[in-house]
Design an enzyme around this catalytic site. Structure first.
Site, PDB file in Angstrom:
ATOM      1  CB  SER A 136      43.707  26.888  35.834  1.00 39.76           C
ATOM      2  OG  SER A 136      43.135  27.824  34.939  1.00 39.76           O
ATOM      3  CE  LYS A 162      40.415  28.575  36.767  1.00 38.41           C
ATOM      4  NZ  LYS A 162      40.417  29.561  37.892  1.00 38.41           N
ATOM      5  CG  LEU A 163      37.751  22.744  30.867  1.00 40.55           C
ATOM      6  CD1 LEU A 163      36.697  22.073  29.992  1.00 40.55           C
ATOM      7  CD2 LEU A 163      39.138  22.186  30.553  1.00 40.55           C
ATOM      8  CE  LYS A 164      41.919  30.674  33.412  1.00 39.55           C
ATOM      9  NZ  LYS A 164      41.431  31.683  34.378  1.00 39.55           N
ATOM     10  CG  ASP A 189      38.059  31.662  35.349  1.00 37.63           C
ATOM     11  OD1 ASP A 189      39.107  31.768  36.011  1.00 37.63           O
ATOM     12  OD2 ASP A 189      37.282  32.614  35.147  1.00 37.63           O
ATOM     13  CG  ASN A 191      39.742  34.900  33.537  1.00 37.37           C
ATOM     14  OD1 ASN A 191      40.013  33.802  33.080  1.00 37.37           O
ATOM     15  ND2 ASN A 191      40.168  35.298  34.711  1.00 37.37           N
ATOM     16  CD  GLU A 214      37.381  31.042  38.637  1.00 34.83           C
ATOM     17  OE1 GLU A 214      38.313  31.800  38.915  1.00 34.83           O
ATOM     18  OE2 GLU A 214      37.522  29.789  38.491  1.00 34.83           O
ATOM     19  CG  ASP A 239      39.127  35.174  40.180  1.00 35.73           C
ATOM     20  OD1 ASP A 239      39.785  34.504  39.356  1.00 35.73           O
ATOM     21  OD2 ASP A 239      39.663  35.995  40.948  1.00 35.73           O
ATOM     22  CE  LYS A 263      42.680  33.919  41.350  1.00 38.00           C
ATOM     23  NZ  LYS A 263      42.488  34.513  39.984  1.00 38.00           N
ATOM     24  N   GLY A 291      44.638  30.734  42.051  1.00 42.48           N
ATOM     25  CA  GLY A 291      46.063  30.848  41.764  1.00 42.48           C
ATOM     26  C   GLY A 291      46.335  31.911  40.723  1.00 42.48           C
TER      27      GLY A 291
HETATM   28  C1  NPQ Z   1      42.052  33.014  37.338  1.00 48.97           C
HETATM   29  N1  NPQ Z   1      44.313  32.069  37.399  1.00 48.97           N
HETATM   30  O1  NPQ Z   1      41.627  32.186  38.114  1.00 48.97           O
HETATM   31  C2  NPQ Z   1      43.523  33.224  37.105  1.00 48.97           C
HETATM   32  C3  NPQ Z   1      43.788  33.839  35.755  1.00 48.97           C
HETATM   33  C4  NPQ Z   1      45.237  33.997  35.363  1.00 48.97           C
HETATM   34  C5  NPQ Z   1      45.152  29.819  37.403  1.00 48.97           C
HETATM   35  O2  NPQ Z   1      43.467  30.579  36.003  1.00 48.97           O
HETATM   36  C6  NPQ Z   1      50.127  34.999  34.734  1.00 48.97           C
HETATM   37  C7  NPQ Z   1      49.777  35.446  35.935  1.00 48.97           C
HETATM   38  C8  NPQ Z   1      49.173  34.414  34.001  1.00 48.97           C
HETATM   39  C9  NPQ Z   1      48.462  35.309  36.396  1.00 48.97           C
HETATM   40  C10 NPQ Z   1      46.862  33.681  33.729  1.00 48.97           C
HETATM   41  C11 NPQ Z   1      44.219  30.861  36.850  1.00 48.97           C
HETATM   42  C12 NPQ Z   1      47.845  34.275  34.458  1.00 48.97           C
HETATM   43  C13 NPQ Z   1      47.493  34.715  35.648  1.00 48.97           C
HETATM   44  C14 NPQ Z   1      45.595  33.515  34.171  1.00 48.97           C
HETATM   45  C15 NPQ Z   1      46.164  34.582  36.096  1.00 48.97           C
HETATM   46  O3  NPQ Z   1      41.269  33.770  36.781  1.00 48.97           O
HETATM   47 MG    MG Z   2      39.425  33.106  37.722  1.00 48.81          MG
END
Ligand code: NPQ
Ligand code: MG
Length: 369
Positions: A136, A162-164, A189, A191, A214, A239, A263, A291
């Protein structure tokens, strides 16, 4: 039956190699609660997926600490003996707090399996000894910086990138990465940062041959995701919206998602995560292991989970060095095929190194039966 004698809560903090920015904020360190249970036959470890702030979900470390210390631990210690499968039920009177519950269940499961000499992967029903890994990648200071970071991860062998994304950081950076890496499996992703009125943006992303988008819309939404999914060629992955096996069934049957990010912390534990997996397999829907920047303790559980038959897509089960200069446990190292080995030892198959615990612990509290 596990005879619980004591439960220790420990808050650890590990600096991140590089700040991790998403649509809900930026983290410069990983702060997590570790749960350590002491039983008549040994100890067990669990990791809570929450962060210092309630930005990814409503849970955050200070609240998780309180509910673990003042409600969950006393409840389990009062029960005396408990089967790992019964932890969820024993804590059922507590609404929500899924990440906290998951940490306690993980610790009891670890202790039970350690004393039985069984691996977590074996217990869960794993059918392979290594799992393909994705990575990610956070929102970067510039598109060039992003392309440079992705180049490093592709070079390292990661199987999916995966790109935020967030409003103002979406079509241009994703297009630049797609141009630079035409054959790399790519996903985005959000969020939950967009609305259905942003449809045209997702139609633009539709042209970039992404494996899925995502959590594009609201973090508790299903219906709007179903409407969006009907308009896109790219599959929708959920997610935050999936908090249980029941949510997974509803989302799939509503057409709100064609892929599920699993998760354990988000759904209240590894056993519920397996139930989400089973619902998805029943519907022919692929899943992958998400993760939360876990330390090696939570990462071991994720890698075991990712070895189940229905986990057919690379997960955010990245190597330790994706996030940390030095992990809490022996490091998880990516092999030259972009995979992580599934721990084979009893329980989680890993434990935190005492010297690292010493260095990273910022708070401890111990509760006895
Ligand atoms: C997700 N995880 O899939 C989450 C978002 C995320 C790997 O993108 C500290 C703890 C920082 C949890 C940043 C990934 C975080 C975190 C991003 C979870 O949406
Ligand atoms: Mg996510």
């Amino acid at each position: 039956m596990i005879e619980l004698q004591a439960i220790e809560l420990r808050l650890v903090s590990l600096p991140l190699r590089r700040p991790f920015r998403t649509s809900f904020g930026e983290e410069a360190a990983k702060e997590a609660i570790l749960v350590r249970v002491e039983t008549a036959t040994g100890i067990g470890w669990g990791e809570c997926a929450a962060s210092p702030h309630p930005r990814y979900s409503e849970e955050f470390n200070a609240a998780a600490w309180l509910v673990l210390r003042d409600h969950m631990a006393p409840s389990l210690l009062a029960a005396g003996g408990v089967e790992p499968e019964a932890v969820g039920g024993a804590l059922g009177w507590i609404r929500g707090h899924r990440m906290a519950k998951a940490a306690l269940e993980m610790a009891v499961l670890d202790a039970d399996l350690r004393s039985a000499g069984r691996s977590l992967a074996g217990f869960l029903g794993a059918d392979r000894d290594r799992v393909p890994c994705g990575v990610s990648v956070g929102i970067a200071p510039s598109i060039d910086a992003l392309v440079g970071q992705v180049a490093g991860f592709v070079e390292a062998g990661y199987r999916r990138v995966k790109l935020k994304i967030e409003p103002g950081w979406d079509v241009l950076p994703v297009t630049a990465v797609r141009r630079a890496f035409p054959d790399t499996p790519l996903s985005v992703d959000a969020n939950g940062a967009y609305r259905l009125t942003d449809l045209s943006l997702f139609e633009a992303l539709d042209a970039l041959d992404l494996v899925y988008v995502e959590q594009p819309l609201g973090h508790e939404d299903l219906l709007e995701h179903a409407a969006l999914a009907r308009r896109l060629a790219t599959p929708v992955c959920l997610d935050e919206s999936i908090r249980s096996a029941a949510d997974a069934r509803a989302a799939i049957e509503l057409g709100a998602c064609q892929v599920v990010n699993v998760k354990a912390g988000r759904v209240g534990g590894l056993l519920e995560a397996r139930r989400v997996h089973d619902v998805a397999v029943e519907h022919g829907v692929p899943v992958w292991c998400g993760g939360m920047l876990e330390t090696g303790v939570g990462r071991a559980a994720n890698v075991a989970l990712a070895a189940l038959p229905g986990f057919t897509l690379p997960g955010d089960t990245s190597a330790s060095d994706r996030y940390f200069e030095e992990d809490l446990t022996e490091p998880f190292v990516l092999d030259d095929d972009g995979c992580l080995a599934v721990p084979t030892g009893p329980g989680l198959g890993v434990e935190p190194r005492p010297d690292r615990l010493e260095a990273c612990t910022v708070r401890i509290e111990r509760l006895e039966s």
